[in-house]
Design an enzyme around this catalytic site. Sequence first.
Site, short mmCIF file in Angstrom:
data_model
loop_
_atom_site.label_atom_id
_atom_site.label_comp_id
_atom_site.label_asym_id
_atom_site.label_seq_id
_atom_site.Cartn_x
_atom_site.Cartn_y
_atom_site.Cartn_z
N HIS A 196 30.52 4.06 8.34
CA HIS A 196 29.07 4.01 8.10
C HIS A 196 28.28 4.14 9.39
O HIS A 196 27.07 4.39 9.35
CB HIS A 196 28.71 2.70 7.39
CG HIS A 196 29.16 2.68 5.97
ND1 HIS A 196 28.30 2.86 4.91
CD2 HIS A 196 30.40 2.54 5.43
CE1 HIS A 196 28.99 2.81 3.78
NE2 HIS A 196 30.27 2.62 4.07
N ASP A 404 22.06 5.48 15.09
CA ASP A 404 22.31 4.95 13.75
C ASP A 404 23.23 5.90 13.01
O ASP A 404 23.09 7.13 13.14
CB ASP A 404 20.97 4.85 12.98
CG ASP A 404 20.88 3.60 12.13
OD1 ASP A 404 21.92 3.12 11.66
OD2 ASP A 404 19.75 3.11 11.93
C1 GDG Z 1 24.85 0.65 8.12
C2 GDG Z 1 24.65 1.71 9.21
C3 GDG Z 1 23.97 3.34 7.47
C4 GDG Z 1 16.68 -4.33 5.55
N1 GDG Z 1 15.94 -5.42 5.68
C5 GDG Z 1 15.87 -5.98 4.46
C6 GDG Z 1 16.60 -5.19 3.57
N2 GDG Z 1 17.08 -4.18 4.28
C7 GDG Z 1 17.88 -3.08 3.70
C8 GDG Z 1 17.21 -1.75 3.86
C9 GDG Z 1 18.39 -0.82 3.74
C10 GDG Z 1 19.51 -1.63 4.38
O1 GDG Z 1 19.11 -2.99 4.36
C11 GDG Z 1 19.72 -1.24 5.82
O2 GDG Z 1 20.39 -0.03 5.85
P1 GDG Z 1 20.38 0.88 7.14
O3 GDG Z 1 21.01 2.16 6.78
O4 GDG Z 1 19.00 1.02 7.62
O5 GDG Z 1 21.16 0.08 8.26
P2 GDG Z 1 22.51 -0.83 8.45
O6 GDG Z 1 22.35 -2.15 7.81
O7 GDG Z 1 22.73 -0.86 9.92
O8 GDG Z 1 23.67 -0.03 7.70
C12 GDG Z 1 23.59 2.71 8.81
C13 GDG Z 1 24.29 2.28 6.43
O9 GDG Z 1 25.28 1.37 6.91
C14 GDG Z 1 24.82 2.91 5.15
O10 GDG Z 1 25.90 3.73 5.39
O11 GDG Z 1 22.88 4.10 7.00
O12 GDG Z 1 23.47 3.72 9.78
O13 GDG Z 1 24.31 1.08 10.44
O14 GDG Z 1 18.73 -0.59 2.41
O15 GDG Z 1 16.22 -1.59 2.88
N3 GDG Z 1 16.72 -5.45 2.27
C15 GDG Z 1 16.12 -6.58 1.80
N4 GDG Z 1 15.40 -7.40 2.61
C16 GDG Z 1 15.24 -7.15 3.93
O16 GDG Z 1 14.58 -7.91 4.64
N5 GDG Z 1 16.22 -6.88 0.51
#
Ligand code: GDG
Length: 508
Positions: A196, A404
């Site tokens: 990821h 990322d």
């Molecule tokens: C890894 C990789 C890759 C965030 N704050 C809250 C919340 N979130 C949710 C977001 C989004 C998820 O969490 C974060 O996803 P990201 O992709 O931005 O980042 P990582 O957590 O680092 O994920 C990344 C991912 O895996 C998938 O393969 O894209 O590059 O690092 O859905 O909306 N959700 C809630 N409250 C929050 O305060 N409910």
Amino acid sequence: MTQLSSPPSPVPPSDIPSALAGTAATPDASAHLEETGGDAETGRLVIVSNRVANLRSTGQAGGLAVGLAETLKERDGIWFGWNGAPDGVTGGEVQVERVGPAEQVTVPLSPKDVAGYYLGYANSVLWPLFHYRLDLVDYRPAFYESYQRVNETFARQLAPFLKDDDLIWVHDYHLIPLARCLRKAGCRQRIGFFLHIPFPPPDILVASPNHAELVEALLDYDVIGFQTQADAVNLKAYLAERSPAVQLDDTRFRVGTRTVTIDRFPIGIDAKGFAAMTREADDEVQIDLMRRQVLGRRQIIGVDRLDYSKGLPERLKAFDRLMAQHPELEKSVTYLQVAPPTREKVGAYGDIRAELEALVGAINGRLADFNWTPIRYIHRSVDRAKLAPLMRGSQVGFVTPLRDGMNLVAKEYVAAQDPADPGVLVLSRFAGAAEEMHEALLVNPYDIDEMARTLYQALTMPLAERRRRHEALLDHVMRHDARAWQEAFLAALSGATGSAARPQQAPS
Ligand code: GDG
């Protein structure tokens, strides 16, 4: 059919259903599977990840959980992982819970292994290394020993649950050696791995003392999936420089007698589901939106776990620079940053939190007025049902990680917009999403001036251009959603040569 030799089972796997409907397989894959004895139509899906998502509720933060939870609600299979408690016994009792057609299988870890495997090797070595942050790598041999031990234990605990025609899909950097450990336990099923997070170029990877073992372990998978072409190219470059693996074509390598597929499978979101959530704004969010409308205030939004890879201090500085360059925007633009805590026991996360809080305090202290708080900073997890309408009510999505794997927030922001009057996505060039989301305003997240200029461009963009950009982005996000991602990966895994070319291994 292949024979599976398992160590004694800690819990009887007897009630695990044998048939699984709806497994994705291309016609080619099905034909191939008849030859190899596998069955993509009936084989179960076994997902393995560090943490098992709560299949009953996806309201939590975390990209992996949000991306996969829906799949197992619809099909037979297993989701296997750590139970999340910090005080168990590694190798101790396995818990099995049925949720719909699937089973959650969770295992404990000892405090020593939480410190060594999870906080240590996974999050103090691999996470910074794979995000190109050699300065933050805290390498200690004991971390690596714990990482290996936990992977071996997980493999031993998982093996008794497996059936010959299962497709095993392992997720993320915590579990790179798992296929190797499962093979040692005699498992010959097709095993795929999806990373990821980014995969760094060889020059960075070799800074890890364990780079050779890590890559060798990766090559025990049948399919190695990355978020982007750039990540896949980085592994291929390493193999070309340092491995006897022979490249057969664009995506396939010959490793000994086996064929390994290395490809990109960019993750998507449940775009329709997320868009639908914007229609259910609760009272608090609606009042906030109405207040801003009455005051004629626009909002820039960021939503990120509080992680140093997300470029949050740079974002705050860019907002500050915007205000310095365009004082006319004072009181008419606010920046809302949601940044829930994460991995707080790792030192580097305490540092980034302190830096961020100091910056928010300094900027707000300098700019705020009694009726205007320029930066609203929420260091708590916000309910997912609130996030979608908050994004819809924000005129700029500010998504500028320093590095990322993909970044799901960029896609969620696009899905949440009103197509008739959409906001603008400002996106880091170094997010995997930038490889696909060409109509976003792409920025260098290290360049504060460029980000400030781009924020201004986004805030002043004419409606026609906003609509044109958003339409293209939305089309992409809708078509390349979470389901398409899963289907593409599972089709590749179903079509993998798998055990056919793998010599029979004696169980260890
Ligand atoms: C890894 C990789 C890759 C965030 N704050 C809250 C919340 N979130 C949710 C977001 C989004 C998820 O969490 C974060 O996803 P990201 O992709 O931005 O980042 P990582 O957590 O680092 O994920 C990344 C991912 O895996 C998938 O393969 O894209 O590059 O690092 O859905 O909306 N959700 C809630 N409250 C929050 O305060 N409910």
